[in-house]
Design a protein around this motif. Structure first.
Motif, PDB file in Angstrom:
ATOM      1  N   ASN A  53      30.410  34.766  34.712  1.00  0.00           N
ATOM      2  CA  ASN A  53      29.054  34.737  35.232  1.00  0.00           C
ATOM      3  C   ASN A  53      29.164  34.242  36.669  1.00  0.00           C
ATOM      4  O   ASN A  53      29.651  33.146  36.900  1.00  0.00           O
ATOM      5  CB  ASN A  53      28.217  33.774  34.387  1.00  0.00           C
ATOM      6  CG  ASN A  53      26.772  33.692  34.798  1.00  0.00           C
ATOM      7  OD1 ASN A  53      26.315  34.387  35.692  1.00  0.00           O
ATOM      8  ND2 ASN A  53      26.037  32.828  34.130  1.00  0.00           N
ATOM      9  N   ILE A  54      28.742  35.067  37.624  1.00  0.00           N
ATOM     10  CA  ILE A  54      28.786  34.645  39.019  1.00  0.00           C
ATOM     11  C   ILE A  54      27.554  33.789  39.285  1.00  0.00           C
ATOM     12  O   ILE A  54      26.426  34.265  39.222  1.00  0.00           O
ATOM     13  CB  ILE A  54      28.838  35.839  39.987  1.00  0.00           C
ATOM     14  CG1 ILE A  54      30.022  36.753  39.655  1.00  0.00           C
ATOM     15  CG2 ILE A  54      28.905  35.353  41.432  1.00  0.00           C
ATOM     16  CD1 ILE A  54      31.385  36.114  39.741  1.00  0.00           C
ATOM     17  N   ILE A  55      27.776  32.509  39.561  1.00  0.00           N
ATOM     18  CA  ILE A  55      26.693  31.560  39.782  1.00  0.00           C
ATOM     19  C   ILE A  55      26.186  31.625  41.216  1.00  0.00           C
ATOM     20  O   ILE A  55      24.997  31.485  41.480  1.00  0.00           O
ATOM     21  CB  ILE A  55      27.166  30.128  39.436  1.00  0.00           C
ATOM     22  CG1 ILE A  55      27.610  30.056  37.963  1.00  0.00           C
ATOM     23  CG2 ILE A  55      26.083  29.104  39.728  1.00  0.00           C
ATOM     24  CD1 ILE A  55      26.525  30.384  36.953  1.00  0.00           C
ATOM     25  N   TYR A  56      27.105  31.872  42.172  1.00  0.00           N
ATOM     26  CA  TYR A  56      26.701  31.933  43.573  1.00  0.00           C
ATOM     27  C   TYR A  56      27.822  32.564  44.382  1.00  0.00           C
ATOM     28  O   TYR A  56      29.003  32.392  44.056  1.00  0.00           O
ATOM     29  CB  TYR A  56      26.427  30.523  44.117  1.00  0.00           C
ATOM     30  CG  TYR A  56      25.947  30.501  45.548  1.00  0.00           C
ATOM     31  CD1 TYR A  56      24.628  30.797  45.872  1.00  0.00           C
ATOM     32  CD2 TYR A  56      26.825  30.204  46.577  1.00  0.00           C
ATOM     33  CE1 TYR A  56      24.191  30.795  47.185  1.00  0.00           C
ATOM     34  CE2 TYR A  56      26.393  30.193  47.893  1.00  0.00           C
ATOM     35  CZ  TYR A  56      25.079  30.488  48.193  1.00  0.00           C
ATOM     36  OH  TYR A  56      24.649  30.492  49.491  1.00  0.00           O
ATOM     37  N   SER A  57      27.455  33.275  45.443  1.00  0.00           N
ATOM     38  CA  SER A  57      28.441  33.751  46.404  1.00  0.00           C
ATOM     39  C   SER A  57      27.769  33.909  47.756  1.00  0.00           C
ATOM     40  O   SER A  57      26.547  34.102  47.835  1.00  0.00           O
ATOM     41  CB  SER A  57      29.084  35.067  45.956  1.00  0.00           C
ATOM     42  OG  SER A  57      28.114  36.088  45.846  1.00  0.00           O
ATOM     43  N   ALA A  58      28.563  33.804  48.806  1.00  0.00           N
ATOM     44  CA  ALA A  58      28.060  33.972  50.166  1.00  0.00           C
ATOM     45  C   ALA A  58      29.191  34.531  51.024  1.00  0.00           C
ATOM     46  O   ALA A  58      30.360  34.226  50.781  1.00  0.00           O
ATOM     47  CB  ALA A  58      27.552  32.650  50.736  1.00  0.00           C
ATOM     48  N   GLU A  72      20.356  37.357  49.064  1.00  0.00           N
ATOM     49  CA  GLU A  72      20.394  38.818  49.081  1.00  0.00           C
ATOM     50  C   GLU A  72      21.829  39.317  48.927  1.00  0.00           C
ATOM     51  O   GLU A  72      22.101  40.238  48.160  1.00  0.00           O
ATOM     52  CB  GLU A  72      19.776  39.341  50.385  1.00  0.00           C
ATOM     53  CG  GLU A  72      19.629  40.833  50.445  1.00  0.00           C
ATOM     54  CD  GLU A  72      18.631  41.405  49.456  1.00  0.00           C
ATOM     55  OE1 GLU A  72      18.648  42.640  49.273  1.00  0.00           O
ATOM     56  OE2 GLU A  72      17.853  40.646  48.849  1.00  0.00           O
ATOM     57  N   PHE A  73      22.773  38.684  49.626  1.00  0.00           N
ATOM     58  CA  PHE A  73      24.183  39.036  49.487  1.00  0.00           C
ATOM     59  C   PHE A  73      24.638  38.841  48.036  1.00  0.00           C
ATOM     60  O   PHE A  73      25.274  39.712  47.450  1.00  0.00           O
ATOM     61  CB  PHE A  73      25.053  38.192  50.418  1.00  0.00           C
ATOM     62  CG  PHE A  73      26.527  38.392  50.197  1.00  0.00           C
ATOM     63  CD1 PHE A  73      27.201  39.414  50.833  1.00  0.00           C
ATOM     64  CD2 PHE A  73      27.234  37.558  49.329  1.00  0.00           C
ATOM     65  CE1 PHE A  73      28.564  39.614  50.611  1.00  0.00           C
ATOM     66  CE2 PHE A  73      28.589  37.755  49.101  1.00  0.00           C
ATOM     67  CZ  PHE A  73      29.249  38.785  49.744  1.00  0.00           C
ATOM     68  N   ALA A  74      24.314  37.680  47.461  1.00  0.00           N
ATOM     69  CA  ALA A  74      24.760  37.366  46.100  1.00  0.00           C
ATOM     70  C   ALA A  74      24.208  38.355  45.086  1.00  0.00           C
ATOM     71  O   ALA A  74      24.903  38.755  44.148  1.00  0.00           O
ATOM     72  CB  ALA A  74      24.345  35.941  45.737  1.00  0.00           C
ATOM     73  N   GLY A 192      31.746  48.488  41.999  1.00  0.00           N
ATOM     74  CA  GLY A 192      32.175  48.405  40.610  1.00  0.00           C
ATOM     75  C   GLY A 192      31.004  48.581  39.672  1.00  0.00           C
ATOM     76  O   GLY A 192      29.857  48.643  40.104  1.00  0.00           O
ATOM     77  N   PRO A 193      31.272  48.680  38.356  1.00  0.00           N
ATOM     78  CA  PRO A 193      30.228  49.009  37.406  1.00  0.00           C
ATOM     79  C   PRO A 193      29.129  47.961  37.285  1.00  0.00           C
ATOM     80  O   PRO A 193      28.031  48.273  36.856  1.00  0.00           O
ATOM     81  CB  PRO A 193      30.973  49.167  36.077  1.00  0.00           C
ATOM     82  CG  PRO A 193      32.248  48.418  36.261  1.00  0.00           C
ATOM     83  CD  PRO A 193      32.573  48.516  37.717  1.00  0.00           C
ATOM     84  N   ASN A 194      29.385  46.718  37.670  1.00  0.00           N
ATOM     85  CA  ASN A 194      28.358  45.693  37.538  1.00  0.00           C
ATOM     86  C   ASN A 194      27.661  45.366  38.846  1.00  0.00           C
ATOM     87  O   ASN A 194      26.894  44.438  38.915  1.00  0.00           O
ATOM     88  CB  ASN A 194      28.973  44.402  36.959  1.00  0.00           C
ATOM     89  CG  ASN A 194      29.382  44.618  35.527  1.00  0.00           C
ATOM     90  OD1 ASN A 194      28.767  45.393  34.814  1.00  0.00           O
ATOM     91  ND2 ASN A 194      30.429  43.949  35.107  1.00  0.00           N
ATOM     92  N   LYS A 195      27.943  46.149  39.885  1.00  0.00           N
ATOM     93  CA  LYS A 195      27.275  45.900  41.160  1.00  0.00           C
ATOM     94  C   LYS A 195      25.780  46.141  40.994  1.00  0.00           C
ATOM     95  O   LYS A 195      25.355  47.114  40.383  1.00  0.00           O
ATOM     96  CB  LYS A 195      27.815  46.808  42.254  1.00  0.00           C
ATOM     97  CG  LYS A 195      27.101  46.563  43.578  1.00  0.00           C
ATOM     98  CD  LYS A 195      27.591  47.468  44.670  1.00  0.00           C
ATOM     99  CE  LYS A 195      26.761  47.217  45.911  1.00  0.00           C
ATOM    100  NZ  LYS A 195      27.101  48.091  46.991  1.00  0.00           N
ATOM    101  N   LYS A 196      24.976  45.234  41.553  1.00  0.00           N
ATOM    102  CA  LYS A 196      23.523  45.410  41.520  1.00  0.00           C
ATOM    103  C   LYS A 196      23.068  45.919  42.881  1.00  0.00           C
ATOM    104  O   LYS A 196      23.481  45.435  43.906  1.00  0.00           O
ATOM    105  CB  LYS A 196      22.831  44.092  41.215  1.00  0.00           C
ATOM    106  CG  LYS A 196      23.101  43.602  39.826  1.00  0.00           C
ATOM    107  CD  LYS A 196      22.339  42.315  39.588  1.00  0.00           C
ATOM    108  CE  LYS A 196      22.601  41.797  38.186  1.00  0.00           C
ATOM    109  NZ  LYS A 196      21.888  40.560  37.931  1.00  0.00           N
ATOM    110  N   ALA A 197      22.180  46.899  42.859  1.00  0.00           N
ATOM    111  CA  ALA A 197      21.675  47.442  44.127  1.00  0.00           C
ATOM    112  C   ALA A 197      20.509  46.623  44.635  1.00  0.00           C
ATOM    113  O   ALA A 197      19.901  45.868  43.958  1.00  0.00           O
ATOM    114  CB  ALA A 197      21.258  48.885  43.930  1.00  0.00           C
TER     115      ALA A 197
END
Length: 197
Positions: A53-58, A72-74, A192-197
């Protein structure tokens, strides 16, 4: 990884679904909760040996918070192992008995055990058992994770920060994920298959 029972999705059976509370500011400049949810980009890993589970990314450090650019990036990008020049916070549930291969990400990896017991081994043969609240600070070492329980999942949260090249005895260390790279390679560009647009 080897496992005695696959995890089909995050969270693993028997572990609670963690809430994520993201703060920001309203039009008066006051702190508010912008969103309450369960995280982004959940996925089974390596055929059920684990789930993430990706909690945060920047995408940068320092992080751009103005206009919620980081959020928005995350939302749009599922990171690979880490985000170059940025940050990735990933929660991983390990199936009972799961053991990874020996691997190295060229990052500063801060791992905290949330549930269960997890053994951390390094390539010198040294080992430590981490319990809830224990923290590992991995500075580019070759390592392996093992859920010590044969019947209960374990959970860790990892903060992955990019680093300058790591030089040991005059030689730059090399990125080496072994077969774990199958899990991350298709997401190196945010696709990848789980990328959200």
């Amino acid at each position: 990884m080897t496992t005695s029972g696959p995890i089909k999705d995050f969270p693993a059976p028997g572990l609670r679904d963690p809430f994520r509370y993201i703060t920001g500011h309203n039009e008066k400049g006051q702190g508010v909760f912008l969103q309450t949810d369960h995280g982004d980009h959940r996925a089974q890993m390596l055929g059920g040996a684990a789930a993430q589970n990706i909690i945060y990314s920047a995408p940068s450090n320092p992080i751009q918070l103005t206009d919620n650019a980081d959020l928005e990036f995350a939302r749009k990008n599922r990171p690979a192992v880490h985000v170059p020049n940025g940050v990735c916070v990933r929660m991983i549930d390990f199936a009972p008995g799961t053991e990874s291969n020996m691997h190295r990400a060229l990052t500063l990896g801060i791992g905290t055990v949330c549930e269960g017991e997890v053994e951390l081994s390094v390539d010198s043969g040294e080992k430590r058992v981490l319990r809830p609240g224990d923290v590992s600070i991995n500075r580019g070492a070759m390592h392996r994770w093992r859920n010590t329980s044969s019947d209960k999942p374990a959970r860790m949260i990892f903060t992955m920060l990019d680093v300058e090249p790591i030089i040991v005895n005059g030689k730059a260390l090399e990125f080496d994920m072994g077969y774990l790279m199958k899990e991350y390679s298709e997401y190196a560009d945010g696709e990848g298959p789980n990328k959200k647009a």
